[in-house]
Design an enzyme around this catalytic site. Structure first.
Site, short mmCIF file in Angstrom:
data_model
loop_
_atom_site.label_atom_id
_atom_site.label_comp_id
_atom_site.label_asym_id
_atom_site.label_seq_id
_atom_site.Cartn_x
_atom_site.Cartn_y
_atom_site.Cartn_z
N ASP A 135 21.49 -41.33 20.40
CA ASP A 135 20.61 -40.32 19.77
C ASP A 135 19.14 -40.73 19.89
O ASP A 135 18.81 -41.91 19.99
CB ASP A 135 21.01 -40.16 18.30
CG ASP A 135 20.46 -38.87 17.70
OD1 ASP A 135 20.02 -37.99 18.46
OD2 ASP A 135 20.47 -38.74 16.46
N GLY A 169 15.22 -36.81 22.39
CA GLY A 169 14.18 -35.79 22.18
C GLY A 169 12.94 -36.41 21.55
O GLY A 169 11.81 -36.17 22.00
N TRP A 218 12.04 -39.53 21.55
CA TRP A 218 11.45 -40.47 22.50
C TRP A 218 10.46 -39.72 23.40
O TRP A 218 9.34 -40.16 23.63
CB TRP A 218 12.55 -41.11 23.35
CG TRP A 218 12.10 -42.10 24.38
CD1 TRP A 218 11.97 -43.45 24.22
CD2 TRP A 218 11.72 -41.82 25.74
NE1 TRP A 218 11.54 -44.02 25.39
CE2 TRP A 218 11.38 -43.05 26.35
CE3 TRP A 218 11.65 -40.66 26.50
CZ2 TRP A 218 10.97 -43.15 27.67
CZ3 TRP A 218 11.23 -40.75 27.83
CH2 TRP A 218 10.89 -41.99 28.40
N HIS A 262 16.21 -37.12 27.93
CA HIS A 262 17.62 -37.17 28.33
C HIS A 262 17.79 -37.95 29.63
O HIS A 262 18.72 -38.72 29.79
CB HIS A 262 18.17 -35.75 28.49
CG HIS A 262 18.21 -34.97 27.21
ND1 HIS A 262 18.69 -35.52 26.02
CD2 HIS A 262 17.84 -33.70 26.90
CE1 HIS A 262 18.60 -34.61 25.06
NE2 HIS A 262 18.08 -33.51 25.56
N GLU A 299 28.96 -29.46 18.65
CA GLU A 299 27.87 -28.74 17.98
C GLU A 299 26.62 -28.60 18.87
O GLU A 299 25.74 -27.79 18.59
CB GLU A 299 27.46 -29.46 16.69
CG GLU A 299 28.46 -29.31 15.54
CD GLU A 299 29.74 -30.08 15.75
OE1 GLU A 299 29.69 -31.22 16.29
OE2 GLU A 299 30.83 -29.56 15.41
N LEU A 325 35.50 -53.04 32.40
CA LEU A 325 35.25 -52.24 31.20
C LEU A 325 35.64 -50.77 31.39
O LEU A 325 35.47 -50.21 32.46
CB LEU A 325 33.75 -52.32 30.87
CG LEU A 325 33.22 -51.41 29.77
CD1 LEU A 325 32.40 -52.23 28.78
CD2 LEU A 325 32.37 -50.28 30.33
N GLU A 328 33.03 -51.05 11.88
CA GLU A 328 31.78 -51.55 11.32
C GLU A 328 30.65 -50.67 11.87
O GLU A 328 30.67 -50.32 13.06
CB GLU A 328 31.55 -53.01 11.74
CG GLU A 328 32.58 -53.97 11.18
CD GLU A 328 32.55 -54.06 9.66
OE1 GLU A 328 31.46 -53.92 9.08
OE2 GLU A 328 33.62 -54.26 9.06
C1 IPE Z 1 24.91 -36.54 17.94
O1 IPE Z 1 23.55 -36.35 17.98
C2 IPE Z 1 25.55 -36.10 19.22
C3 IPE Z 1 25.27 -36.91 20.38
C4 IPE Z 1 24.56 -38.01 20.40
C5 IPE Z 1 25.86 -36.47 21.61
P1 IPE Z 1 22.86 -35.04 17.39
O2 IPE Z 1 21.42 -35.20 17.64
O3 IPE Z 1 23.52 -33.84 17.95
O4 IPE Z 1 23.22 -35.16 15.85
P2 IPE Z 1 22.55 -34.51 14.58
O5 IPE Z 1 22.39 -33.04 14.86
O6 IPE Z 1 21.24 -35.18 14.38
O7 IPE Z 1 23.50 -34.79 13.47
C1 IPE Z 2 20.71 -37.34 21.89
O1 IPE Z 2 19.35 -37.12 21.75
C2 IPE Z 2 21.30 -36.63 23.08
C3 IPE Z 2 22.19 -35.53 22.74
C4 IPE Z 2 22.53 -35.14 21.55
C5 IPE Z 2 22.76 -34.81 23.87
P1 IPE Z 2 18.77 -35.86 21.00
O2 IPE Z 2 18.56 -34.79 22.01
O3 IPE Z 2 19.63 -35.47 19.86
O4 IPE Z 2 17.41 -36.43 20.51
P2 IPE Z 2 16.68 -36.13 19.13
O5 IPE Z 2 17.67 -36.42 18.04
O6 IPE Z 2 16.30 -34.70 19.16
O7 IPE Z 2 15.52 -37.06 19.10
MG MG Z 3 19.65 -36.00 17.90
#
Ligand code: IPE
Ligand code: IPE
Ligand code: MG
Length: 244
Positions: A24, A27, A29, A41, A71, A135, A211
């Protein structure tokens, strides 16, 4: 015996066998750098390669990465398409870059909802790497923990109705065999970067005794040293599983 991959050693005998990562913060970053989310991404995909290779080198058996949740379809169409193209590219590149490093690649999640092209590429990459012995990189795409449990329940009910499965046989071992992670040890360690403190529908069944390790670093900035930090922290934990 210690693994000398960093200044501070990690204990090779107490390694987590299965590490799962909620990748996560891509975006945020990008936003910090004034770049489009897609740049985040793309940078995140590079991080998967690096962390996968390193995990293989230090002897981690299974790495499960959350790449796209059930989601995440809620995101703007352009972003969803970009992520799908990136996953396709990742799988194609993986044939070349990771397969040669003895890595096994599998995808977990409801892949029927992905494009025909991605489904075919998944099949190709899985087949090409299935005889490797290093792995296992498990990529969660269109994965949701609740979706996985619903899917398991439906198949169990169907097997009770039509295939002679006895209700008394339904226990946690049987449930586990109906999950996408069938045959795998539950994750020992779940890592979530980006500062969010939640599971976001990731491995709900399997995380019962995992954990958890959180960090404020955004996924594209996540380094092998951060992984070692998480592992060292894990190695200090006392897993009781309800005992004393
Ligand atoms: C969780 O991240 C899903 C993935 C990393 C693929 P999200 O960015 O979708 O999660 P929320 O919306 O912050 O809970
Ligand atoms: C995780 O990064 C990648 C996916 C969920 C596909 P995000 O896209 O959720 O990045 P943030 O949370 O908006 O920073
Ligand atoms: Mg996210």
């Amino acid at each position: 015996m210690g693994i000398n991959k960093s200044k501070e050693k990690i204990d090779a005998s107490g390694l987590p066998e299965h590490i799962a990562i909620i990748m996560d913060g891509n975006g945020r970053w990008a936003q910090k750098r004034g770049l489009p989310r897609s740049a985040g991404h793309r940078a995140g995909a590079q991080t998967i390669r690096k962390i996968t290779e390193f995990s293989n080198e230090i002897g981690i058996k299974v790495l499960t990465v959350y790449a796209f949740s059930t989601e995440n379809w809620k995101r703007p169409e352009g972003e969803v398409n970009f992520l799908m193209d990136l996953l396709l590219e990742f799988l194609k590149d993986a044939e070349r870059q990771l397969a040669g490093k003895n890595i096994v690649i599998k995808v977990i999640g409801d892949i029927k909802l992905l494009s025909e092209e991605i489904q075919q590429q998944i099949h190709k990459t899985e087949t090409l790497t299935q005889n490797n012995s290093g792995l296992l990189l498990n990529i969660a795409i269109n994965y949701g923990g609740r979706d996985e449990i619903i899917n398991a329940v439906k198949r169990i009910v169907s097997d009770v109705q039509y295939s002679g499965l006895n209700i008394e046989e339904v226990d946690e071992y049987l449930m586990s065999r109906y999950m996408y992670t069938k045959g795998l040890k539950d994750p020992d360690l779940i890592i979530r970067p980006s500062g969010e403190l939640r599971l976001s529908n990731f491995l709900l069944w399997q995380s019962a005794y995992s954990e958890l390790w959180f960090s404020n670093i955004n996924w594209p900035d996540f380094t092998t040293e951060n992984l070692l930090e998480a592992i060292r922290d894990y190695q200090q934990r006392h897993r009781r599983y309800g005992g004393i």
